[in-house]
Design an enzyme around this catalytic site. Structure first.
Site, PDB file in Angstrom:
ATOM      1  N   LYS A 246     -10.802 -38.747  -3.063  1.00 56.02           N
ATOM      2  CA  LYS A 246      -9.461 -38.527  -3.371  1.00 56.02           C
ATOM      3  C   LYS A 246      -8.743 -39.767  -3.704  1.00 56.02           C
ATOM      4  CE  LYS A 246      -5.421 -36.621  -0.570  1.00 56.02           C
ATOM      5  NZ  LYS A 246      -5.171 -35.458   0.436  1.00 56.02           N
ATOM      6  N   GLU A 331      -0.056 -22.402  10.525  1.00 56.53           N
ATOM      7  CA  GLU A 331       1.014 -22.406  11.356  1.00 56.53           C
ATOM      8  C   GLU A 331       1.059 -21.201  12.454  1.00 56.53           C
ATOM      9  OE1 GLU A 331       1.906 -24.635   7.829  1.00 56.53           O
ATOM     10  OE2 GLU A 331       1.006 -22.853   7.954  1.00 56.53           O
ATOM     11  N   ARG A 359       5.805 -18.893   7.494  1.00 55.99           N
ATOM     12  CA  ARG A 359       4.395 -18.274   7.591  1.00 55.99           C
ATOM     13  C   ARG A 359       3.952 -17.826   8.794  1.00 55.99           C
ATOM     14  NH1 ARG A 359       2.435 -22.975   3.740  1.00 55.99           N
ATOM     15  NH2 ARG A 359       1.443 -23.861   5.612  1.00 55.99           N
TER      16      ARG A 359
END
Length: 580
Positions: A246, A331, A359
């Site tokens: 990354k 979530e 969500r």
């Protein structure tokens, strides 16, 4: 060597490049992305880390006949550059001609407009099944990474496609990070697979039924091409586990991976943000107050679904690790987890951006509100904004305000934020959510009462003819409208409703005595929102009601001032409407 990117007009041109040219192309793409993001902000680390993999995918496969679906799509900048949109990364005057995410309206190489997580496998499964029914032979490739595997939909998709009897390629881009640090047992298995170069007996993907390939050199374009060519046109589901870095190629993004996942404009030489706003925010007010409260009450804990940076929780996480739970990009689980904690006398405070709270609708309704467990939910970055279409935070009021047993509060200034947190933590009858505005802190002219009784509005100023009800941060807009009306000879009543989820019928009925017009102002979509409930209450009466807020539509990076004018949300427009 000549600029390689200039040679790329279509993805077919990539296939003409030799090994040295492919590496040069990757370097040029990396420079384009770094330069653009340093000037306008964006997702930096994810995109720098996946450049070689993107080039290799386009070299081996034949997009758009072969179909790529990018999870979240905040790893798709290189893909955009290679599919006819490079000028939006090369030239500053064209930076804003493309969105930050894939968009089926931009290119035939993008099959979905996607900005939320854990969706690629499920979306791609539909493409694969449609292909099988139609009898065509293209490759279907789902690219997933940056923590998306911790989302429930990712598992649902993998679980389903593992039974397919045809081509389905899942690329797991494993850069050892989610948006922040990884959380969840699945990442322990990914770490084991990395450590053993994919040979560990414990293998989640094989357990599900996938063929599995591990690629250690995920930032080596030539190795990637060689390995991907081996699995092209495979006729069974396969997971290709690719280990990448990354932030590859920019030392600050490599060393500070969480900080550079998404970044505002910054100085490339130092890595420091440019024009950083040091003013106090509502998010900081919330965190400071909760930090004070945990010293008073050991039952308070903080829950977050993988986005601590976006919610200003990084410092809290570091200072109070025993009180902080990051559940990953989950979530739904965060809400059910909070409900379970609250049922045992704990005081969980769960944080979500408004764009992500949707969500968890079923869990809020079923797991939390049916059980009336007094968890606290912070709905942050809420309101009309100039955000991308996938990250709009203006749809929460219709959603949250129509679930029974849930109390949704709208603080009008920072004093109300802290007072409402106290009220939410002290009461034990209901789950309570607070709507935390994305706007700057409002300094009101009015002095508000900080005492709360369920569903009781506050009449801040007494007037006649016109009553203005300003919800949350739009109470300050109500003050501006009231000031302008006074100059026209009308002294309106100004009301701070405080409670989005209930109507103060006693106060509303009293307005019928000497008012003929009610104006509601809310920083969100009008349809199904607060104002329509007020209009419904006055329906059988002669009261005229004006509801102001956003239209029910998806907007995409439209400047906020333009939206306010379009929705008649300037004080001048509102006053003009009232006077008519």
């Amino acid at each position: 060597m000549a600029n390689i990117l200039d040679k790329i007009s279509t993805v077919a041109d990539i296939k003409k490049l030799d090994s040295e040219e492919l590496n040069s192309l990757c370097a040029e793409i990396r420079n384009c992305i770094l330069t653009k993001v340093s000037k306008v902000g964006g997702h930096l680390g994810p995109n720098l880390g996946i450049i070689e993999l993107t080039v290799a995918l386009h070299y081996v496969f034949n997009s758009p006949s072969d179909k790529f679906v990018w999870d979240v799509s905040h790893q798709a900048y290189a893909h955009k550059i290679l599919t006819g949109r490079k000028e939006a990364f090369q030239f500053e005057d064209k930076y804003k001609t493309v969105t930050g995410f894939t968009s089926h309206r931009e290119s035939e190489h993008d099959f979905f407009t996607v900005g939320h997580t854990s969706t690629s496998v499920s979306l791609a499964s539909g493409l694969a099944k449609a292909r099988d029914i139609k009898g065509t032979k293209e490759n279907i490739v789902a690219i997933i990474g940056d923590g998306s595997l911790s989302g429930g939909e990712a598992f649902e998709g993998l679980d389903n496609v593992a039974e397919f009897k045809s081509n389905f390629i899942t690329i797991v881009n494993d850069n050892e990070m989610s948006i922040a640090e990884n959380h969840g047992g699945i990442y322990g298995n990914l770490a084991l697979l990395r450590k053993t170069k994919g040979t560990a007996e414990t293998n989640l993907f094989k357990a599900l039924g996938f063929k599995y390939v591990y690629i250690e050199e995920g930032n080596n374009v030539n190795v990637l091409i060689e390995e991907l060519q081996k699995i092209k046109d495979i006729q069974e589901p396969i997971v290709v586990h690719v280990h990448t870095q990354k932030g590859k190629g920019y030392s600050y993004a490599e060393n500070y991976r969480e900080r550079f996942h998404w970044t505002p404009p910054f100085d490339i030489e130092t890595g420091n943000p440019l024009g950083q706003n040091s003013t106090e925010t509502y998010k900081r007010v919330v965190i400071n107050h909760i930090t004070d409260k945990i010293h008073e009450d050991n039952r308070i804990v903080v829950i977050n679904a993988a986005v601590p940076g976006a919610l200003d929780l990084v410092q809290f996480r570091e200072n109070h690790p025993e009180k902080y739970f990051d559940v990953g990009i989950a979530e739904e689980h965060a809400i059910a987890f909070s409900s379970g904690l609250a049922s045992q006398g704990m005081k969980p405070i769960a944080f979500f951006p408004s764009t992500f709270i949707q969500r968890a609708y079923d869990q809020i309704s079923q797991d939390l509100c049916i059980n009336s467990n007094p968890a606290v939910i912070m709905v942050e970055n809420a309101g009309i904004s100039g955000a991308d279409v996938t990250h709009l935070g203006m749809f929460d009021i219709p959603m949250m305000s129509n679930i029974p047993n849930l109390v949704y509060l709208a603080p009008a200034n920072k004093e109300e934020v802290t007072a409402m947190i106290d009220w939410a933590l002290e009461q034990t009858d209901f789950p309570v959510a607070l709507r935390i505005s994305a706007s700057s802190i409002k300094e009101l002219k009015s002095k508000l009462s900080l005492k709360y009784e369920l569903n009781k509005f506050e009449k801040v100023t007494e007037g006649s003819k016109v009553a203005i009800i300003g919800v949350g941060n739009f109470f300050s807009l109500g003050e501006e409208v009231a000031e302008q009306l006074k100059k026209k000879g009308i002294t309106p009543t100004l009301i701070n409703p405080r409670f989005i989820t209930g109507s103060d019928e006693e106060l509303l009925t009293s307005l019928l005595e000497n008012h003929d017009t009610v104006v509601t102002l809310e920083d969100g979509v009008v349809n199904g929102g607060f104002g329509e409930k007020i209009a419904s209450f006055f329906g059988p009466t002669s009261m005229k009601v004006f509801n102001y807020g956003a239209q029910k539509e998806f907007t995409d990076a439209v400047p906020l001032d333009q939206l306010y004018k379009k929705y008649h949300l300037t004080p001048e427009q509102i006053v003009e409407d009232i006077l008519k």
